[in-house]
Design a protein around this motif. Structure first.
Motif, PDB file in Angstrom:
ATOM      1  N   ASP A  93      -3.711   3.272   0.216  1.00  0.00           N
ATOM      2  CA  ASP A  93      -4.200   2.346  -1.727  1.00  0.00           C
ATOM      3  C   ASP A  93      -3.220   2.098  -1.922  1.00  0.00           C
ATOM      4  O   ASP A  93      -2.504   1.598  -1.804  1.00  0.00           O
ATOM      5  CB  ASP A  93      -4.534   3.567  -2.744  1.00  0.00           C
ATOM      6  CG  ASP A  93      -5.245   4.988  -2.205  1.00  0.00           C
ATOM      7  OD1 ASP A  93      -6.167   4.669  -1.366  1.00  0.00           O
ATOM      8  OD2 ASP A  93      -4.538   6.095  -2.665  1.00  0.00           O
TER       9      ASP A  93
ATOM     10  N   GLU B 233       0.845  -1.352  -0.462  1.00  0.00           N
ATOM     11  CA  GLU B 233       0.044   0.485   0.200  1.00  0.00           C
ATOM     12  C   GLU B 233       0.732   1.314   0.004  1.00  0.00           C
ATOM     13  O   GLU B 233       1.662   1.174   0.361  1.00  0.00           O
ATOM     14  CB  GLU B 233      -1.190   0.021   1.138  1.00  0.00           C
ATOM     15  CG  GLU B 233      -2.014  -0.827   0.792  1.00  0.00           C
ATOM     16  CD  GLU B 233      -2.759  -1.145   2.216  1.00  0.00           C
ATOM     17  OE1 GLU B 233      -2.609  -0.143   2.859  1.00  0.00           O
ATOM     18  OE2 GLU B 233      -3.526  -1.480   2.484  1.00  0.00           O
ATOM     19  N   THR B 234       0.127   2.359  -0.791  1.00  0.00           N
ATOM     20  CA  THR B 234       1.165   3.963  -0.212  1.00  0.00           C
ATOM     21  C   THR B 234       0.610   4.007   0.897  1.00  0.00           C
ATOM     22  O   THR B 234      -0.053   3.838   1.825  1.00  0.00           O
ATOM     23  CB  THR B 234       0.666   4.769  -1.089  1.00  0.00           C
ATOM     24  OG1 THR B 234      -0.949   4.322  -1.660  1.00  0.00           O
ATOM     25  CG2 THR B 234       0.196   4.155  -2.741  1.00  0.00           C
ATOM     26  N   SER B 235       1.228   5.085   1.483  1.00  0.00           N
ATOM     27  CA  SER B 235       0.504   5.786   2.919  1.00  0.00           C
ATOM     28  C   SER B 235      -0.522   6.398   3.004  1.00  0.00           C
ATOM     29  O   SER B 235      -0.629   6.341   4.356  1.00  0.00           O
ATOM     30  CB  SER B 235       2.630   7.292   2.392  1.00  0.00           C
ATOM     31  OG  SER B 235       2.020   7.736   1.387  1.00  0.00           O
ATOM     32  N   SER B 236      -1.279   6.131   1.702  1.00  0.00           N
ATOM     33  CA  SER B 236      -2.356   6.443   1.946  1.00  0.00           C
ATOM     34  C   SER B 236      -2.766   5.951   1.973  1.00  0.00           C
ATOM     35  O   SER B 236      -4.310   5.558   2.805  1.00  0.00           O
ATOM     36  CB  SER B 236      -2.848   7.897   1.106  1.00  0.00           C
ATOM     37  OG  SER B 236      -2.736   7.153  -0.174  1.00  0.00           O
TER      38      SER B 236
ATOM     39  N   ILE C 160      -0.771  -0.817  -4.427  1.00  0.00           N
ATOM     40  CA  ILE C 160      -0.207  -0.329  -5.718  1.00  0.00           C
ATOM     41  C   ILE C 160      -0.487  -1.347  -6.368  1.00  0.00           C
ATOM     42  O   ILE C 160      -0.019  -2.574  -6.146  1.00  0.00           O
ATOM     43  CB  ILE C 160       1.057  -0.260  -5.542  1.00  0.00           C
ATOM     44  CG1 ILE C 160       1.584  -0.028  -3.636  1.00  0.00           C
ATOM     45  CG2 ILE C 160       2.339   0.161  -6.075  1.00  0.00           C
ATOM     46  CD1 ILE C 160       2.815   0.016  -3.086  1.00  0.00           C
TER      47      ILE C 160
END
Length: 126
Positions: free
Chosen positions: A74, A69-72, A76
């Protein structure tokens, strides 16, 4: 609708710097290119999976893979899936009405797109 690339990634790929570009048309093409890729993958996972130091997928307690996941938060999208979507977007943007170069036959997607996606696809029997 799952978008496999962002508007910013699409604009960068197509080298669009003009602020007056038709964003509705570009969004339509992002959606269409994403759908083409998702249809080809036919339910195959297209997200990056977390792996251990031996490159073995990390599973949760129920045996399902843990997705990167991204830092937000979501998930990848796999790099090759993103690249294939951008290539398909390029075809849709360049060949707006026809396929003058005969890049692909009716009902098929361009070979460079297929080359990126084929190793990921789970074969199905029709």
């Amino acid at each position: 609708m799952i978008e496999l690339v962002t508007m910013e990634e699409a604009q960068a790929h197509l080298k669009i710097t003009n602020p007056d570009v038709d964003l509705l048309d570009l969004q339509l093409k992002i959606n269409a290119a994403s759908k083409v890729v998702l249809n080809y993958l036919a339910g195959t996972n297209f997200y990056e999976v977390e792996v251990d130091i031996n490159n073995v997928p990390i599973l949760d307690t129920s045996g399902e893979p843990i997705y990167a996941e991204t830092s937000s938060g979501d998930r990848i999208v796999m790099y090759e899936v993103k690249a294939a979507t951008l290539l398909m977007l390029g075809y849709l943007n360049r060949d707006r009405d026809t396929d003058e170069e005969k890049a692909f036959e009716m009902g098929f997607i361009p070979r460079p797109v297929t080359a990126l996606l084929y190793p990921l696809r789970t074969p199905t029997i029709a």
